[in-house]
Design a protein around this motif. Structure first.
Motif, PDB file in Angstrom:
ATOM      1  N   GLU A 181      11.974  18.987  10.617  1.00  0.00           N
ATOM      2  CA  GLU A 181      13.153  19.840  10.583  1.00  0.00           C
ATOM      3  C   GLU A 181      13.407  20.422   9.170  1.00  0.00           C
ATOM      4  OE1 GLU A 181      16.853  18.349   9.944  1.00  0.00           O
ATOM      5  OE2 GLU A 181      17.416  20.460  10.151  1.00  0.00           O
ATOM      6  N   VAL A 182      12.352  20.985   8.579  1.00  0.00           N
ATOM      7  CA  VAL A 182      12.494  21.705   7.303  1.00  0.00           C
ATOM      8  C   VAL A 182      11.695  22.998   7.442  1.00  0.00           C
ATOM      9  CG1 VAL A 182      12.818  19.649   5.836  1.00  0.00           C
ATOM     10  CG2 VAL A 182      10.506  20.507   6.265  1.00  0.00           C
ATOM     11  N   PRO A 183      11.987  23.999   6.620  1.00  0.00           N
ATOM     12  CA  PRO A 183      11.274  25.274   6.800  1.00  0.00           C
ATOM     13  C   PRO A 183       9.819  25.255   6.356  1.00  0.00           C
ATOM     14  CG  PRO A 183      13.273  25.549   5.434  1.00  0.00           C
ATOM     15  CD  PRO A 183      13.065  24.083   5.617  1.00  0.00           C
ATOM     16  N   GLN A 184       9.444  24.290   5.498  1.00  0.00           N
ATOM     17  CA  GLN A 184       8.081  24.279   4.949  1.00  0.00           C
ATOM     18  C   GLN A 184       7.159  23.391   5.803  1.00  0.00           C
ATOM     19  OE1 GLN A 184      10.780  22.903   3.521  1.00  0.00           O
ATOM     20  NE2 GLN A 184      11.426  24.240   1.862  1.00  0.00           N
ATOM     21  N   GLY A 185       5.838  23.579   5.664  1.00  0.00           N
ATOM     22  CA  GLY A 185       4.919  22.782   6.506  1.00  0.00           C
ATOM     23  C   GLY A 185       3.589  22.512   5.839  1.00  0.00           C
ATOM     24  N   LEU A 186       3.606  22.023   4.591  1.00  0.00           N
ATOM     25  CA  LEU A 186       2.333  21.825   3.892  1.00  0.00           C
ATOM     26  C   LEU A 186       1.709  20.451   4.196  1.00  0.00           C
ATOM     27  CD1 LEU A 186       0.114  22.741   2.024  1.00  0.00           C
ATOM     28  CD2 LEU A 186       1.544  22.225   0.059  1.00  0.00           C
ATOM     29  N   SER A 187       2.204  19.395   3.567  1.00  0.00           N
ATOM     30  CA  SER A 187       1.526  18.105   3.692  1.00  0.00           C
ATOM     31  C   SER A 187       2.486  17.037   4.230  1.00  0.00           C
ATOM     32  CB  SER A 187       0.965  17.675   2.328  1.00  0.00           C
ATOM     33  OG  SER A 187       0.191  16.517   2.475  1.00  0.00           O
ATOM     34  N   SER A 188       1.902  15.987   4.821  1.00  0.00           N
ATOM     35  CA  SER A 188       2.740  14.962   5.444  1.00  0.00           C
ATOM     36  C   SER A 188       1.947  13.658   5.536  1.00  0.00           C
ATOM     37  CB  SER A 188       3.128  15.407   6.849  1.00  0.00           C
ATOM     38  OG  SER A 188       1.970  15.592   7.641  1.00  0.00           O
ATOM     39  N   ALA A 189       2.684  12.555   5.706  1.00  0.00           N
ATOM     40  CA  ALA A 189       2.006  11.261   5.791  1.00  0.00           C
ATOM     41  C   ALA A 189       2.840  10.294   6.616  1.00  0.00           C
ATOM     42  CB  ALA A 189       1.803  10.684   4.386  1.00  0.00           C
ATOM     43  N   ILE A 190       2.116   9.326   7.191  1.00  0.00           N
ATOM     44  CA  ILE A 190       2.806   8.190   7.814  1.00  0.00           C
ATOM     45  C   ILE A 190       2.169   6.920   7.276  1.00  0.00           C
ATOM     46  CG2 ILE A 190       1.284   8.144   9.863  1.00  0.00           C
ATOM     47  CD1 ILE A 190       3.799   7.323  11.481  1.00  0.00           C
ATOM     48  N   PHE A 191       3.012   5.962   6.932  1.00  0.00           N
ATOM     49  CA  PHE A 191       2.519   4.637   6.566  1.00  0.00           C
ATOM     50  C   PHE A 191       2.862   3.698   7.719  1.00  0.00           C
ATOM     51  CE2 PHE A 191       2.872   6.711   2.455  1.00  0.00           C
ATOM     52  CZ  PHE A 191       1.683   6.328   1.846  1.00  0.00           C
ATOM     53  N   THR A 192       1.839   3.218   8.400  1.00  0.00           N
ATOM     54  CA  THR A 192       2.048   2.325   9.538  1.00  0.00           C
ATOM     55  C   THR A 192       0.762   1.578   9.853  1.00  0.00           C
ATOM     56  OG1 THR A 192       2.838   2.182  11.815  1.00  0.00           O
ATOM     57  CG2 THR A 192       1.443   4.070  11.305  1.00  0.00           C
ATOM     58  N   GLU A 193       0.901   0.384  10.432  1.00  0.00           N
ATOM     59  CA  GLU A 193      -0.266  -0.327  10.967  1.00  0.00           C
ATOM     60  C   GLU A 193      -0.234  -0.245  12.491  1.00  0.00           C
ATOM     61  OE1 GLU A 193      -2.713  -1.856   8.975  1.00  0.00           O
ATOM     62  OE2 GLU A 193      -1.601  -0.809   7.401  1.00  0.00           O
ATOM     63  N   ASN A 194       0.727   0.520  13.020  1.00  0.00           N
ATOM     64  CA  ASN A 194       0.877   0.666  14.470  1.00  0.00           C
ATOM     65  C   ASN A 194       0.066   1.886  14.910  1.00  0.00           C
ATOM     66  OD1 ASN A 194       1.916   1.754  16.926  1.00  0.00           O
ATOM     67  ND2 ASN A 194       3.742   0.465  16.704  1.00  0.00           N
ATOM     68  N   GLN A 195      -1.025   1.628  15.646  1.00  0.00           N
ATOM     69  CA  GLN A 195      -1.954   2.714  15.963  1.00  0.00           C
ATOM     70  C   GLN A 195      -1.301   3.795  16.817  1.00  0.00           C
ATOM     71  OE1 GLN A 195      -5.514   1.583  18.027  1.00  0.00           O
ATOM     72  NE2 GLN A 195      -6.409   3.606  17.809  1.00  0.00           N
TER      73      GLN A 195
ATOM     74  N   ALA B  59      -1.947  16.259   7.552  1.00  0.00           N
ATOM     75  CA  ALA B  59      -1.232  15.094   8.082  1.00  0.00           C
ATOM     76  C   ALA B  59      -2.108  13.870   7.829  1.00  0.00           C
ATOM     77  CB  ALA B  59      -0.958  15.266   9.579  1.00  0.00           C
ATOM     78  N   ASN B  60      -1.577  12.910   7.092  1.00  0.00           N
ATOM     79  CA  ASN B  60      -2.364  11.758   6.638  1.00  0.00           C
ATOM     80  C   ASN B  60      -1.810  10.447   7.198  1.00  0.00           C
ATOM     81  OD1 ASN B  60      -3.828  13.524   4.999  1.00  0.00           O
ATOM     82  ND2 ASN B  60      -2.507  13.176   3.222  1.00  0.00           N
ATOM     83  N   VAL B  61      -2.680   9.454   7.296  1.00  0.00           N
ATOM     84  CA  VAL B  61      -2.250   8.113   7.714  1.00  0.00           C
ATOM     85  C   VAL B  61      -2.598   7.129   6.605  1.00  0.00           C
ATOM     86  CG1 VAL B  61      -2.559   6.265   9.422  1.00  0.00           C
ATOM     87  CG2 VAL B  61      -2.603   8.666  10.156  1.00  0.00           C
ATOM     88  N   ASN B  62      -1.602   6.384   6.165  1.00  0.00           N
ATOM     89  CA  ASN B  62      -1.776   5.348   5.131  1.00  0.00           C
ATOM     90  C   ASN B  62      -2.356   5.885   3.836  1.00  0.00           C
ATOM     91  OD1 ASN B  62      -0.590   3.346   6.622  1.00  0.00           O
ATOM     92  ND2 ASN B  62      -2.505   2.774   7.645  1.00  0.00           N
ATOM     93  N   ILE B  63      -1.935   7.060   3.488  1.00  0.00           N
ATOM     94  CA  ILE B  63      -2.309   7.674   2.216  1.00  0.00           C
ATOM     95  C   ILE B  63      -1.190   8.687   1.921  1.00  0.00           C
ATOM     96  CG2 ILE B  63      -3.734   9.498   3.292  1.00  0.00           C
ATOM     97  CD1 ILE B  63      -5.706   9.112   1.009  1.00  0.00           C
ATOM     98  N   GLY B  64      -0.950   8.957   0.648  1.00  0.00           N
ATOM     99  CA  GLY B  64       0.176   9.828   0.298  1.00  0.00           C
ATOM    100  C   GLY B  64      -0.058  11.281   0.683  1.00  0.00           C
TER     101      GLY B  64
ATOM    102  N   LEU C 100       0.840  -1.195   0.000  1.00  0.00           N
ATOM    103  CA  LEU C 100       0.000   0.000   0.000  1.00  0.00           C
ATOM    104  C   LEU C 100       0.888   1.262   0.000  1.00  0.00           C
ATOM    105  CD1 LEU C 100      -3.211   0.527   1.960  1.00  0.00           C
ATOM    106  CD2 LEU C 100      -1.403   2.187   2.304  1.00  0.00           C
ATOM    107  N   ALA C 101       1.923   1.225   0.833  1.00  0.00           N
ATOM    108  CA  ALA C 101       2.833   2.380   0.916  1.00  0.00           C
ATOM    109  C   ALA C 101       3.457   2.649  -0.455  1.00  0.00           C
ATOM    110  CB  ALA C 101       3.918   2.123   1.953  1.00  0.00           C
TER     111      ALA C 101
END
Ligand code: NAD
Length: 510
Positions: free
Chosen positions: A421-435, A452-457, A281-282
């Motif tokens: 640790e970057v100057p920008q702050g638009l979008s982010s994601a984590i791929f994990t099955e660990n709640q 901020a997304n979970v299991n999606i790009g 999926l990732a």
């Protein structure tokens, strides 16, 4: 070796001409010195009149005059214009997508997706036109009512970027119109025909609904003439989408006259992949977010922070997936990766790859120009994956091209630190099955981004949520949720029906 495709060379100009005609913009009437170019082939499409600085002021004059009628039009009636715009966009989805494809180089599916976003925000805005709610609060004084009312702001200046020629503008315009504002739009001069198409459809909706014709103005011009929008006190809000460099110029200049801004600027979006992730999926999520639209989305995934135990496996899988991507003229429907916008985009990518190698990185796949013989004036590249030993300077800056930097971590807190640790702050994601890790990522101690997304790009946001980012991304919010409030002014009203004059906080006077 990359897969490449060359589309049949039907005349792009003919397609564009026909699409404009169907939409209702008469190409025969157009002539001028603003020449439009297609990144698909490098050819010139049509020449349009370029607005001067005086034209921008005239557009503000007209919009300001129209605003005086528009603000008194009931909000649900204003919604009818946006409803009609949505219907016309549905009818002409393919035509507008042809213009977006020709000028921004997207696949037709992505270009149609962009127009679909316009249709979606029109639907949203029509509903919102009946929900411009103010609150009523309990007054501390007897016989008093305390409440908030929301009023239109005035003329909203919308400045938009090349990579979403029409969608981001529609997020602003559909909402601004139902809020009772007039709009002056300065699109990127690289995508002027798409802008003309979208504007023509709105002008038709405005005319059919007998709304004030000047409530929406299009100025096809460069950044210099656009200064008028920044400086004119009749423009209380400037919503500007583009690079952080642009935001550094626009933000302070509008603030100097106490105007407001919504700034939607550059991103440097990352995904964390933990040992518990569903790697298949990732993989799909990463490839679409990193290589789709040739890396030219503000939400493109540019950094991958992978647990050291799975990094080798994931990079191998990514390299294999990248090698299946078809690169070329997206008029061929098998193509997934189209061109960069221009030569400057290509050169910036090559510079970044050189810097990455100088800073210890290894290009594990891609990076090179392809199809240069077939298209000497267009810039097709293989999306690149670069492994980095650390988050060096080049990784910390946004290069608007398909480069994915891969870094490893051993401890989850280290992953979050690297992420933020970057100057920008638009979008982010984590791929994990660990709640627990997913929850930490979404908590105050986790991702510092606006999305901020979970299991999606990182890319492909829906219009229902507020869109925007923190830090050098500018802090603005557009589109859904309560973003409409930025397009209105709030008044706090106290009504005294007690027949007495009690003062707040129990103050005695006279
Ligand atoms: P750009 O900054 O070069 O131009 C964006 C727009 O701003 C254009 O219309 C341009 O003419 C105008 N402009 C530039 N300087 C100006 C000035 N001083 N005064 C008035 N107008 C000015 O950006 P671009 O190359 O068109 O687009 C790519 C950039 O946009 C990337 O950095 C991308 O991340 C960003 N972007 C951000 C979002 C978001 O929502 N955060 C969305 C799309 C694109």
């Amino acid at each position: 070796m990359s897969n490449t495709a060359v589309a049949t060379k039907t005349s792009l100009s003919d397609n564009v001409y026909e699409a404009l005609q169907t939409i209702g913009a008469d190409p025969a009437q157009l002539a001028g010195e603003l020449s439009t170019r297609s990144p698909l082939t490098g050819e010139t499409l049509l020449n349009l009149p370029r607005a001067t600085a005086e034209d921008v002021t005239t557009a503000i004059d007209r919009a300001d005059a129209a605003f005086r009628t528009w603000r008194d039009t009931p909000a649900p009636v204003r919604g009818n214009v946006v409803k009609r715009w949505g219907e016309l966009l549905t009818e002409h989805k393919r035509d507008l997508a042809i213009l977006v494809q020709a000028e921004a180089g997207k696949s037709l599916s992505e270009a149609e997706g962009e127009v679909q976003e316009m249709i979606d925000i029109c639907d949203f805005a029509v509903g919102q036109s009946r929900m411009l709610y103010g609150r009523t609060m309990p007054s501390e004084r007897p016989g008093h009512r305390l409440m908030e009312t929301w009023h239109p702001l005035g003329v909203v200046g919308v400045i938009s970027a090349f990579n979403f020629p029409v969608a981001v503008y529609s997020w602003n315009t559909a909402i601004a119109l139902i809020c009772g504002d007039a709009v002056v739009w300065k699109p990127s001069d690289m995508v002027a025909l798409s802008a003309l198409g979208a504007h023509t459809l709105l002008a038709r909706a405005v005319a059919e609904c007998e709304a004030p014709a000047d409530v929406h103005q299009l100025v096809l011009t460069d950044r210099h003439a656009a200064q008028r929008l920044l400086d004119d006190p009749r423009v209380p809000l400037v919503s500007a989408t583009g690079s952080t460099r642009m935001g550094r110029e626009v933000g302070p200049r509008v603030a100097e006259r106490f105007g407001r801004t919504i700034l939607e600027l550059g991103g440097n979006n990352a995904a964390i992949v933990t040992p518990d992730a569903d790697l298949d999926l990732a993989l799909r999520g990463i490839v679409f977010a990193a290589a789709g639209t040739a890396g030219q989305r503000c939400t493109t995934m540019r950094r991958l922070i992978v647990h050291e135990s799975i990094a080798g496996d994931l990079v191998d899988k990514l390299v294999a997936a990248y090698r299946t991507l078809t690169i070329g003229d997206p008029r061929d429907e098998s193509v997934l990766v189209g061109p960069l916008i221009n030569r400057a985009g290509h050169d910036a990518m090559q510079d970044a790859l050189r810097d990455a190698e100088a800073q210890g990185g290894t290009v594990v796949t891609g990076g090179g120009r392809v199809l240069a013989d077939e298209y000497p004036d267009a810039y097709y590249v293989e999306p690149a994956i670069v492994t980095m030993p650390a988050q060096t300077e080049v990784v910390r800056s946004e290069t608007f091209a398909p480069i994915l930097y891969v870094m490893t971590y051993s401890d989850f807190s280290e992953a979050i630190d690297l992420h933020n640790e970057v100057p920008q702050g638009l979008s982010s994601a984590i791929f994990t099955e660990n709640q627990a890790e997913a929850e930490i990522f979404l908590s105050a101690a986790g991702s510092d981004c606006g999305i901020a997304n979970v299991n999606i790009g990182t890319s492909g946001a829906e219009i229902g949520g507020a869109f925007g980012g923190e830090k050098e991304t500018g802090g603005g919010r557009e589109s859904g949720s309560d973003a409409w409030q930025a397009y209105m002014r709030r008044a706090t009203n106290t009504v005294n029906y007690s027949g007495e004059l009690p003062l707040a906080q129990g103050v005695k006077f006279l």
